[in-house]
Design a protein around this motif. Structure first.
Motif, PDB file in Angstrom:
ATOM      1  N   ILE A  20       0.638  -1.515   0.282  1.00 50.07           N
ATOM      2  CA  ILE A  20      -0.003   0.447  -0.094  1.00 50.07           C
ATOM      3  C   ILE A  20       0.507   1.738  -0.416  1.00 50.07           C
ATOM      4  N   GLU A  21       2.121   1.714   0.519  1.00 52.76           N
ATOM      5  CA  GLU A  21       2.651   2.152   0.361  1.00 52.76           C
ATOM      6  C   GLU A  21       3.102   2.804  -0.934  1.00 52.76           C
ATOM      7  N   GLY A  22       3.068   4.102  -1.265  1.00 52.17           N
ATOM      8  CA  GLY A  22       3.372   4.919  -2.689  1.00 52.17           C
ATOM      9  C   GLY A  22       2.879   5.743  -2.670  1.00 52.17           C
ATOM     10  N   THR A  23       2.141   6.219  -3.618  1.00 51.36           N
ATOM     11  CA  THR A  23       1.510   7.247  -4.726  1.00 51.36           C
ATOM     12  C   THR A  23       0.291   6.750  -5.080  1.00 51.36           C
ATOM     13  N   TRP A  24      -0.970   7.069  -4.698  1.00 55.25           N
ATOM     14  CA  TRP A  24      -2.259   6.608  -5.613  1.00 55.25           C
ATOM     15  C   TRP A  24      -3.242   7.909  -5.415  1.00 55.25           C
ATOM     16  N   ASN A  25      -3.265   7.741  -7.077  1.00 50.93           N
ATOM     17  CA  ASN A  25      -3.899   8.698  -7.352  1.00 50.93           C
ATOM     18  C   ASN A  25      -5.588   8.290  -8.238  1.00 50.93           C
ATOM     19  N   GLY A  26      -6.520   9.238  -8.035  1.00 51.34           N
ATOM     20  CA  GLY A  26      -7.860   9.032  -8.775  1.00 51.34           C
ATOM     21  C   GLY A  26      -8.778  10.170  -8.759  1.00 51.34           C
ATOM     22  N   ALA A  27      -9.711   9.900  -8.728  1.00 46.95           N
ATOM     23  CA  ALA A  27     -11.044  11.176  -9.082  1.00 46.95           C
ATOM     24  C   ALA A  27     -12.783  10.898  -7.978  1.00 46.95           C
ATOM     25  N   ASP A  53      -3.762  14.886  -1.257  1.00 48.90           N
ATOM     26  CA  ASP A  53      -3.977  16.579  -1.980  1.00 48.90           C
ATOM     27  C   ASP A  53      -4.708  16.358  -2.853  1.00 48.90           C
ATOM     28  N   SER A  54      -5.371  17.866  -3.060  1.00 51.33           N
ATOM     29  CA  SER A  54      -6.814  17.400  -3.738  1.00 51.33           C
ATOM     30  C   SER A  54      -6.110  18.931  -4.605  1.00 51.33           C
ATOM     31  N   PRO A  55      -5.711  18.657  -5.778  1.00 51.00           N
ATOM     32  CA  PRO A  55      -5.358  19.801  -6.919  1.00 51.00           C
ATOM     33  C   PRO A  55      -6.105  20.911  -6.934  1.00 51.00           C
ATOM     34  N   ASP A  56      -7.278  20.376  -7.186  1.00 56.37           N
ATOM     35  CA  ASP A  56      -7.639  21.677  -8.611  1.00 56.37           C
ATOM     36  C   ASP A  56      -8.300  22.586  -7.260  1.00 56.37           C
ATOM     37  N   GLN A  57      -8.392  21.893  -5.778  1.00 50.46           N
ATOM     38  CA  GLN A  57      -8.916  23.077  -4.372  1.00 50.46           C
ATOM     39  C   GLN A  57      -7.467  23.527  -3.806  1.00 50.46           C
ATOM     40  N   GLY A  58      -6.474  22.904  -4.546  1.00 55.42           N
ATOM     41  CA  GLY A  58      -4.980  23.822  -3.839  1.00 55.42           C
ATOM     42  C   GLY A  58      -4.996  23.381  -3.025  1.00 55.42           C
ATOM     43  N   GLY A  59      -5.275  22.305  -2.449  1.00 59.04           N
ATOM     44  CA  GLY A  59      -5.213  21.444  -0.726  1.00 59.04           C
ATOM     45  C   GLY A  59      -3.776  20.042  -1.383  1.00 59.04           C
ATOM     46  N   GLY A 178      -3.573  23.208 -12.700  1.00 58.96           N
ATOM     47  CA  GLY A 178      -2.626  22.847 -13.391  1.00 58.96           C
ATOM     48  C   GLY A 178      -2.688  23.381 -14.740  1.00 58.96           C
ATOM     49  N   HIS A 179      -3.965  24.660 -14.996  1.00 59.90           N
ATOM     50  CA  HIS A 179      -2.954  25.123 -16.414  1.00 59.90           C
ATOM     51  C   HIS A 179      -1.864  26.461 -15.571  1.00 59.90           C
ATOM     52  N   LYS A 180      -1.601  26.579 -16.511  1.00 62.86           N
ATOM     53  CA  LYS A 180      -0.683  28.230 -16.653  1.00 62.86           C
ATOM     54  C   LYS A 180      -0.664  28.927 -17.635  1.00 62.86           C
ATOM     55  N   PRO A 181      -2.751  29.875 -17.623  1.00 66.17           N
ATOM     56  CA  PRO A 181      -2.772  30.275 -18.793  1.00 66.17           C
ATOM     57  C   PRO A 181      -1.415  31.279 -18.632  1.00 66.17           C
ATOM     58  N   PHE A 182      -1.071  32.031 -18.239  1.00 68.51           N
ATOM     59  CA  PHE A 182      -0.271  33.414 -18.159  1.00 68.51           C
ATOM     60  C   PHE A 182       1.041  32.738 -19.350  1.00 68.51           C
ATOM     61  N   LEU A 183       1.571  31.716 -19.321  1.00 75.68           N
ATOM     62  CA  LEU A 183       2.513  30.953 -19.926  1.00 75.68           C
ATOM     63  C   LEU A 183       2.674  30.701 -21.170  1.00 75.68           C
ATOM     64  N   VAL A 184       0.593  29.903 -20.980  1.00 75.36           N
ATOM     65  CA  VAL A 184       0.984  29.756 -23.174  1.00 75.36           C
ATOM     66  C   VAL A 184       0.687  31.278 -23.195  1.00 75.36           C
ATOM     67  N   ILE A 185       0.008  32.185 -23.321  1.00 76.71           N
ATOM     68  CA  ILE A 185      -0.480  33.312 -23.532  1.00 76.71           C
ATOM     69  C   ILE A 185       1.107  34.125 -24.031  1.00 76.71           C
ATOM     70  N   ALA A 186       2.090  33.877 -23.113  1.00 80.08           N
ATOM     71  CA  ALA A 186       3.314  34.135 -23.032  1.00 80.08           C
ATOM     72  C   ALA A 186       4.164  33.930 -24.527  1.00 80.08           C
ATOM     73  N   GLU A 426     -15.371  22.780 -13.190  1.00 81.62           N
ATOM     74  CA  GLU A 426     -15.320  22.161 -14.169  1.00 81.62           C
ATOM     75  C   GLU A 426     -13.287  22.113 -14.599  1.00 81.62           C
ATOM     76  N   TYR A 427     -12.856  23.770 -14.014  1.00 82.94           N
ATOM     77  CA  TYR A 427     -11.715  24.002 -14.880  1.00 82.94           C
ATOM     78  C   TYR A 427     -10.734  23.468 -14.695  1.00 82.94           C
ATOM     79  N   GLY A 428     -10.286  22.745 -14.032  1.00 82.22           N
ATOM     80  CA  GLY A 428      -9.213  21.140 -13.622  1.00 82.22           C
ATOM     81  C   GLY A 428      -9.255  19.995 -14.624  1.00 82.22           C
ATOM     82  N   GLU A 429     -11.040  20.125 -14.746  1.00 82.92           N
ATOM     83  CA  GLU A 429     -11.175  18.992 -16.007  1.00 82.92           C
ATOM     84  C   GLU A 429     -11.085  18.824 -17.316  1.00 82.92           C
ATOM     85  N   ILE A 430     -10.728  19.877 -17.231  1.00 81.17           N
ATOM     86  CA  ILE A 430     -10.743  20.279 -19.229  1.00 81.17           C
ATOM     87  C   ILE A 430      -9.256  20.937 -19.596  1.00 81.17           C
ATOM     88  N   GLU A 431      -8.989  19.839 -20.166  1.00 82.41           N
ATOM     89  CA  GLU A 431      -7.677  19.758 -20.975  1.00 82.41           C
ATOM     90  C   GLU A 431      -6.888  21.409 -21.708  1.00 82.41           C
TER      91      GLU A 431
END
Length: 451
Positions: A20-27, A53-59, A178-186, A426-431
């Motif tokens: 069970i040790e290690g990193t696991w991820n899902g939704a 971690d809850s990446p979409d909630q910043g935790g 997980g999106h970096k809009p200003f990096l994409v725009i720049a 939805e922001y994080g779910e959209i690629e």
């Protein structure tokens, strides 16, 4: 024989933990969206430890107080968050289970491995332009701000875009879910021949200052400092510097353009142009409807918000606003069982310099003084800054209507992604980070207006 049995038990325990040790991820499969969940399991002193971690909630790195792994079943419990999880380890390194919180149950299956986002627009090296980490000083605030300046190859002089982020502690990439809009725009604009400056907000990442104490007017002063810095660079065309402001960054652009006639253009991307109280009322209504609250519940919530925002809008200073809010909450039947400490804490969370500035901000005052080129954009599924009302206000109050172009997009949300509901989850779910059509339209406008 007894010692041998104890040794076997210990080896069995270590072997079981290893599974069970290690990193696991899902939704977590919520009704309208899938919410990423990342579990980290480690072993310390022969005891399992877990964080999530809850990446979409910043935790990130949130400790889970209770963890057990028995008979191929993982049990997690976080009493303060009223959260539990029970999942069964499968033979293919997956865990099938149920996540429970607040009396509700959701499917959460986990796969062993690191969490990875699919962000197809995120630029990757090698870059065919110059990238420089820079710092510049806001002399009035006595702070240094850190950012990245990208410039096309060649000697210049280049027309330049300053990217200003929306509300919240944003870094230079305006990273969110997980999106970096200003990096994409720049990356996009620099390839088109423009220099681009993006920077960490004050008090965020590598920039100095106190983010928590800052208001839109402080952020505007930081942008003014960015303009002065760019004017000192020999490769920058000082007569063709403009501001691209997203959300609250659009308010910054309004302030600076109204006060500094040297600003050549501004791009208002989902920029508030009506009262902050109106914007928050729109947001609350949309979120409440999405949560399937009854009409009576929505009406009650909106009545309370209207009263609260009215107090803030009329308030002269933070102390008097907090005092009035405490009086209001104590008179509200919904808070009759609340302790004084709870009411004081709620009032204090609303009586802030940022909230006062946001509620009292008057876009009309600034828009009417703007004479530079203006491009205003919104998506019709933006529930944070509703398109119809805000674009109409910009069109009605802009100082020089001949220099204004307005673009409204179907099915785009606050981040200018093609969306189903427009809800923030939805922001994080959209690629897609930002709809390519939007980038193309802005580039075409810049080429006609600026170059």
């Amino acid at each position: 024989m007894k010692k041998l049995f104890l040794l076997f038990t210990l080896l069995f325990s270590i072997s079981t933990f290893a599974q069970i040790e290690g990193t696991w991820n899902g939704a977590i499969e919520l009704p309208t969206v899938k919410l990423p969940f990342v579990l980290h399991v480690t072993k310390e002193n022969n005891q399992l430890k877990a964080t999530f971690d809850s990446p979409d909630q910043g935790g990130f790195g949130i400790e889970i107080p209770e963890i057990r792994f028995e008979e191929n079943t993982l049990h997690l419990k976080h009493p303060q968050m009223m959260m539990t999880y029970k999942g069964v380890l499968q033979s293919n390194n997956t865990i099938k289970g149920t996540f429970m919180q607040g009396g509700q149950s959701f499917t959460l299956d986990l796969t062993q491995g690191e969490f990875k986002r699919n962000r197809p627009q995120e630029p990757k090296p090698k870059f065919n332009y110059k990238i420089e980490d820079v710092t510049f000083e806001n002399k009035e605030a006595k702070i240094k701000l850190a950012g990245t300046l990208t410039t096309p190859h060649g000697n210049g002089k280049f027309p330049t875009v300053i990217l200003v982020a929306g509300s919240g502690p944003n870094d230079r990439d305006e990273e969110l879910f997980g999106h970096k809009p200003f990096l994409v725009i720049a990356d996009y604009l620099t390839k088109k021949g423009y220099a681009v400056l993006r920077y960490d907000k004050r008090g965020v990442a590598a920039s100095e200052g106190d983010f928590a104490a800052a208001t839109v007017f402080d952020f505007a002063n930081d942008t003014k400092a960015a303009i002065e810095y760019l004017k000192s660079r020999k490769e920058i065309d000082s007569k063709k510097i403009g501001i691209w402001g997203h959300s609250e960054g659009g308010q910054v652009a309004q302030i600076v353009a109204a006060q500094d006639p040297s600003v050549h253009f501004i791009i208002l991307m989902a920029s508030p142009a009506i009262g902050g109280d109106e914007i928050l009322m729109h947001q609350t209504k949309a979120l409440a409807e999405n949560a399937n609250l009854s009409q009576s519940e929505i009406d009650e919530l909106q009545d309370e918000n209207k009263a609260v925002y009215s107090i803030i809008k009329k308030g002269k200073d933070i102390a008097s606003i907090k005092k009035e809010l405490v009086t209001y909450f104590k008179s509200n039947k919904n808070y009759k069982d609340a302790k004084d400490s709870q009411i004081n804490a709620k009032a204090a969370s609303l009586a802030t310099d940022w909230m006062k500035a946001f509620i009292q901000f008057n876009s009309q005052e600034y828009l009417s003084k703007i004479n530079c080129h203006v491009l205003a954009l919104n998506g019709n599924k933006d529930i944070q800054v509703p398109a119809k009302e805000n674009l109409a206000s910009i069109a009605a109050h802009i100082g020089n209507k001949d220099k204004l172009v307005v673009m409204a997009y179907r099915d785009l949300n606050h981040m200018f992604q093609t969306a189903n509901t427009g809800m923030p989850e939805e922001y994080g779910e959209i690629e897609t980070t930002i709809e390519p059509k939007v980038l193309e339209d802005i580039s075409n406008w810049l080429n006609k207006t600026v170059k």
